[in-house]
Design a protein around this motif. Structure first.
Motif, PDB file in Angstrom:
ATOM      1  N   PHE A 274       4.940  -9.831   3.635  1.00 23.55           N
ATOM      2  CA  PHE A 274       4.896  -8.251   2.984  1.00 23.55           C
ATOM      3  C   PHE A 274       3.633  -7.501   3.351  1.00 23.55           C
ATOM      4  N   PRO A 275       3.837  -6.451   3.371  1.00 24.70           N
ATOM      5  CA  PRO A 275       2.541  -5.433   3.668  1.00 24.70           C
ATOM      6  C   PRO A 275       1.493  -5.385   2.493  1.00 24.70           C
ATOM      7  N   TYR A 276       0.258  -5.765   2.970  1.00 24.96           N
ATOM      8  CA  TYR A 276      -0.708  -5.714   1.782  1.00 24.96           C
ATOM      9  C   TYR A 276      -1.348  -4.319   1.468  1.00 24.96           C
ATOM     10  N   THR A 277      -1.244  -3.483   2.422  1.00 24.66           N
ATOM     11  CA  THR A 277      -1.477  -1.914   2.421  1.00 24.66           C
ATOM     12  C   THR A 277      -0.328  -1.260   2.863  1.00 24.66           C
ATOM     13  N   LEU A 278      -0.131  -0.207   2.320  1.00 27.41           N
ATOM     14  CA  LEU A 278       1.142   0.855   2.604  1.00 27.41           C
ATOM     15  C   LEU A 278       0.512   2.190   2.933  1.00 27.41           C
ATOM     16  N   ASP A 279       0.765   2.513   3.913  1.00 29.19           N
ATOM     17  CA  ASP A 279      -0.086   3.861   4.320  1.00 29.19           C
ATOM     18  C   ASP A 279       1.183   5.075   4.093  1.00 29.19           C
ATOM     19  N   GLN A 280       0.510   6.192   3.356  1.00 31.13           N
ATOM     20  CA  GLN A 280       1.330   7.296   2.890  1.00 31.13           C
ATOM     21  C   GLN A 280       1.292   8.527   3.726  1.00 31.13           C
ATOM     22  N   ASP A 281       0.599   8.338   4.571  1.00 30.83           N
ATOM     23  CA  ASP A 281       0.406   9.447   5.628  1.00 30.83           C
ATOM     24  C   ASP A 281       1.818   9.662   6.535  1.00 30.83           C
ATOM     25  N   GLY A 311       8.908   5.234   6.044  1.00 31.49           N
ATOM     26  CA  GLY A 311       7.319   5.270   6.207  1.00 31.49           C
ATOM     27  C   GLY A 311       6.860   6.548   5.485  1.00 31.49           C
ATOM     28  N   GLY A 312       5.595   6.681   5.342  1.00 31.48           N
ATOM     29  CA  GLY A 312       5.029   8.131   4.935  1.00 31.48           C
ATOM     30  C   GLY A 312       5.242   8.216   3.539  1.00 31.48           C
TER      31      GLY A 312
END
Length: 346
Positions: A274-281, A311-312
């Motif tokens: 799993f990702p522990y941080t998701l980028d929204q940019d 993504g994003g």
């Protein structure tokens, strides 16, 4: 009308037409201010396991709808039950803390534990109410075989598409079912206060809940651990980790993006990526999406489900929900050797 098929399948196969699941939930809180020797955020596992009864029901809110399913909605219920015995104050402590904490500190920690339980149980991982329109992909809800995923979010802005970010909160759930058992994961992401002024703040994992459940009876109930169904305890609470790690590791992007992922071996022969941080940019990692994978072998069949999203700002939108099935004894023989690739889409 695939959304209607998904809606009906979710109620029949995941919610089992309203039957109860009784389970033990293991709660992990993530601290992004503390890191380990590899630079990953630290997890703190709650000592006490929550005992929870979960069920779903179908409600007819528009009997005159042109299409029957369009007039129906699903209601989810999850309720924690009191411990049968034991001191809840002590159960929530790590052993080392219990030895050195005075009685007043135990009372304080018990209050904090109760607050944590209330917060965990108050969070919804599904749209409420859930209708057939919520199974069109962009909302993040889907079933495939005996696996499923659901999603809910809170947008930072009130205007625009409900399924488009940036989000201040994002919660996803991923699960696999086998006979009377269910193994599911709840991931709760949120932005930090210091990032709240950014246009596209990252979503950090706040908590992870591992739900080990069985239908009608508690997973460790002596009636379930009979000669007929004696494998359920080992399948849910046995040795940690899938044999050899994930059966089919998915692609996770560039080296930089792959550094946002963690892998956990879980009791019951399961492994979670799993990702522990998701980028929204939208420009982060060239817009590449994200994946969450769960590998579990509840019996002779080994399952891996991959939840792949855009993504994003489109983190809710499912690119695919992929399920792999292989005979457990043959898993190493037929393990994919493509270095991580998406399934073909037909």
């Amino acid at each position: 009308r695939n959304d209607e098929f998904q809606f009906e399948t979710y109620f029949a196969q995941v919610l089992k037409n309203g039957q109860e699941y009784k389970g033990e939930w293991t709660v992990y809180q993530m601290n992004h201010d503390l890191t380990d020797e590899h630079g990953f955020p630290r997890f703190q596992r709650a000592k006490r396991t929550l005992k929870v009864i979960s069920k779903g029901s179908k409600d007819i809110f528009d009997p005159n709808a042109e299409w029957r399913v369009d007039g129906e909605r699903l209601i989810h219920t999850e309720a924690a039950v009191a411990e049968d015995e034991g001191d809840p104050a002590i159960e929530w402590l790590e052993d080392a803390d219990a030895e050195k904490s005075p009685e007043t500190e135990l009372s304080k920690l018990a209050a904090e534990a109760y607050k944590m339980e209330q917060e965990i149980m108050a969070k919804k991982y599904w749209p409420e109410p859930m209708t057939s329109f919520d199974f069109r992909g962009q909302q993040g809800n889907m079933c495939v075989g005996n696996a499923y995923t659901i999603c809910s979010s809170v947008a930072m802005n009130d205007d625009g598409d409900d399924c488009e970010g940036p989000f201040s909160e994002l919660r996803t759930e991923l699960g696999i079912q086998s006979d009377q058992m269910r193994f599911r994961i709840k991931l709760d992401y949120g932005i930090s206060d210091e990032d709240s002024k950014e246009a596209f703040p990252p979503l950090n994992l706040k908590s992870l809940v591992v739900c080990r459940e069985s239908m009608d009876l508690w997973p460790r109930d002596s009636k379930r651990l009979s000669a007929v169904d004696g494998s359920s305890s080992e399948s849910l609470f046995g040795a940690p980790g899938a044999s050899g790690g994930l059966y089919d590791p998915p692609p996770v992007g560039s080296e930089e993006q792959s550094g946002r992922y963690m892998m956990m071996d879980l009791d019951g022969g399961a492994t979670l990526l799993f990702p522990y941080t998701l980028d929204q940019d939208p420009d982060a990692f060239d817009g590449n999406g994200w994946v969450t994978s769960l590998d579990w072998t509840p019996g002779r069949i080994r399952y891996q489900v991959d939840r792949k999203v855009e993504g994003g700002k489109n983190l809710m939108c499912l690119r695919s929900l992929e399920l792999s099935e292989v005979q457990g004894v043959d898993a190493d023989t037929y393990r994919p050797k493509d270095g991580g690739a998406d399934m073909r889409q037909y």
